[in-house]
Design an enzyme around this catalytic site. Structure first.
Site, PDB file in Angstrom:
ATOM      1  N   HIS A 123      56.872  32.885 -26.244  1.00 57.25           N
ATOM      2  CA  HIS A 123      57.468  33.325 -27.511  1.00 57.25           C
ATOM      3  C   HIS A 123      58.865  33.863 -27.199  1.00 57.25           C
ATOM      4  O   HIS A 123      59.095  34.416 -26.110  1.00 57.25           O
ATOM      5  CB  HIS A 123      56.577  34.433 -28.083  1.00 57.25           C
ATOM      6  N   ASP A 200      51.815  39.041 -21.998  1.00 55.99           N
ATOM      7  CA  ASP A 200      52.039  39.187 -23.439  1.00 55.99           C
ATOM      8  C   ASP A 200      50.693  38.891 -24.110  1.00 55.99           C
ATOM      9  O   ASP A 200      50.284  37.736 -24.222  1.00 55.99           O
ATOM     10  CB  ASP A 200      53.138  38.205 -23.863  1.00 55.99           C
ATOM     11  N   GLN A 203      48.430  37.332 -28.778  1.00 53.37           N
ATOM     12  CA  GLN A 203      47.395  36.461 -29.348  1.00 53.37           C
ATOM     13  C   GLN A 203      46.051  36.671 -28.676  1.00 53.37           C
ATOM     14  O   GLN A 203      45.019  36.262 -29.215  1.00 53.37           O
ATOM     15  CB  GLN A 203      47.809  34.982 -29.207  1.00 53.37           C
ATOM     16  N   LYS A 226      48.526  41.843 -35.279  1.00 53.96           N
ATOM     17  CA  LYS A 226      47.783  40.610 -34.961  1.00 53.96           C
ATOM     18  C   LYS A 226      46.332  40.937 -34.625  1.00 53.96           C
ATOM     19  O   LYS A 226      45.514  40.047 -34.440  1.00 53.96           O
ATOM     20  CB  LYS A 226      48.460  39.888 -33.806  1.00 53.96           C
ATOM     21  N   CYS A 363      58.848  30.597 -33.137  1.00 47.48           N
ATOM     22  CA  CYS A 363      59.576  31.430 -32.162  1.00 47.48           C
ATOM     23  C   CYS A 363      59.331  30.932 -30.733  1.00 47.48           C
ATOM     24  O   CYS A 363      59.159  31.737 -29.801  1.00 47.48           O
ATOM     25  CB  CYS A 363      59.198  32.904 -32.273  1.00 47.48           C
TER      26      CYS A 363
END
Ligand code: PLP
Length: 405
Positions: A123, A200, A203, A226, A363
């Site tokens: 991202h 990261d 998700q 999220k 993104c």
């Protein structure tokens, strides 16, 4: 993070989500998850009954709010299996967390000649902060390629890593392809050359979860929105010894030990990184969201989303003009293209059918370039998704193909 009661009760709990009306198929959970009633209630009580500032007030309400705010930090620490809540910094979201690491740990530890390794599917928020750091330090950025089915190619990473690499920063789950990183192997590879690793988890936290001690990583970041929580709140987790040695990010109230014009000293971590009045009620909402998600069980959520992905991929692969991206075992995300149709047109026609998907570059422009596409269409699932959503999506796509011949 086990599926306790989850197997025996349906995951499609539409009644818990007041913003999903009947007949509307929300398939954009990877962009942001809808909020369960418990999160909305926590926010309402936070502002409507319990509201006061934290850390400063000597009055009872403020002391209670401080306890609640710190309890949210402890909840995040438990969720990630951190050793201590002192390792958890509240931030606005993953974007701020990565910028924080780049501008504090990065500036303090990296110099010209050092290298960092990212991947092709990152991202923008796990690319641009490192490019800003590159401008200030002269570090080199290497990009790990993907396997044919859209996983980060860790064999390639192993071949690329050298002792010059000081950091590896990778998505735990791709927001475009849903591919799941082998986080333990990535960590072992980074550590084998003496590099730190940042994951990261944007998700991943709502789909597979993360146990930072088991993974062994150095930094882990995610956004609350999220994870079925509010926007404007997220977390940076860092190993205690790293966080303790990092210089401040922003200056202001709450992050200091003592201020004078002769010189200022900093508070210990995590307060050192939380300048200003924090998003107090956001933290309470995040606490409620984690309780909600863990009450259902991440293993059950992941299994549920895998089943929806399998059904979607099977139905879409039967339509000739549809091209699917990402691995078959994608965590809750299906990206696709339809030959001769711009993804924005797909999104618009699906919207007319009451199906909300994301169409765009997500993104992740370097990944789009690699796929040789300006954009893809993306359907992403959540706790509330069910087979009716998949059926509506497939009906909508059949209509798109009829319209565009
Ligand atoms: C994998 C990934 N990383 C980072 C981000 C950035 O999150 P936020 O905009 O909440 O900071 C996102 C959001 O789409 C994401 O999916």
């Amino acid at each position: 993070m086990t599926a306790t009661m989850a197997e025996t009760r349906p995951l499609s709990r539409r009644d818990d989500f007041p913003a999903i009306p009947d007949g509307w198929h929300y398939l954009d959970t990877a962009a942001t998850a809808q909020k369960p009633r418990v999160v909305i209630d926590a926010i309402e009580l936070g502002y409507g009954r319990d509201y006061a500032t934290v850390h400063r007030g000597v009055y009872r309400r403020s002391a209670d709010m401080t306890i609640a705010y710190e309890a949210a930090r402890q909840r995040v620490a438990r969720f990630l299996n951190a050793r201590s809540s002192d390792e958890v910094v509240f931030v606005r979201g993953a974007t701020e967390a990565i910028n924080l690491v780049a501008q504090t740990w990065g500036l303090a530890n990296l110099k010209a000649g050092d290298r960092i390794l990212l991947s092709l599917l990152e991202h923008h928020s796990n690319i641009v902060p490192w490019q800003l750091l590159q401008e200030r330090t002269g570090i080199a950025i290497d990009v790990c390629p993907l396997t044919a089915d859209g996983n980060i190619d860790l064999d390639a990473a192993e071949a690329m890593l050298t002792p010059q690499h000081k950091l590896v920063a990778l998505a735990h789950v791709s927001n475009v392809l849903g591919s799941v990183l082998d986080a333990k192997r990535a960590t072992a590879l980074a550590h084998a050359v003496g590099a730190k690793i940042l994951l990261d988890g944007c998700q991943a936290v709502a789909r597979i979860g993360a146990d930072v001690q088991d993974i062994g990583c150095d930094f882990y970041v995610f956004s609350g929105h999220k994870l079925y929580g509010p926007t404007g709140i997220g977390a940076l987790w860092a190993k205690g010894e790293l966080l303790g040695a990092m210089p401040p990010y922003q200056g202001g109230g709450s992050m200091i030990d003592r201020v004078s014009f002769a010189g200022t000293t900093w508070a210990p971590a995590p307060q050192r990184f939380e300048a200003g009045t924090p998003h107090i009620v956001g933290a309470l909402g995040l606490h409620a969201a984690i309780d909600y998600v863990e009450g259902i069980g991440l293993a059950a959520i992941h299994a549920h989303e895998l089943a929806l992905v399998a059904k979607t991929r099977e139905a879409l692969s039967a339509i000739n003009s549809v091209q699917l991206f990402g691995p078959a075992d994608s965590a809750g995300i299906v990206s696709f293209a339809i030959e001769g149709v711009h993804p924005h047109d797909i999104g618009t026609i699906l919207d007319e059918e009451g199906v909300a998907i994301r169409a765009g570059h997500h993104c992740a422009q370097p990944l789009m370039e690699h796929l040789d596409l300006p954009a893809t269409a993306r359907a992403s699932f959540g706790i509330y998704s069910d087979e009716a959503d998949v059926d509506a999506l497939v009906r909508g796509i059949e209509r798109v193909t009829r319209i565009f011949g």
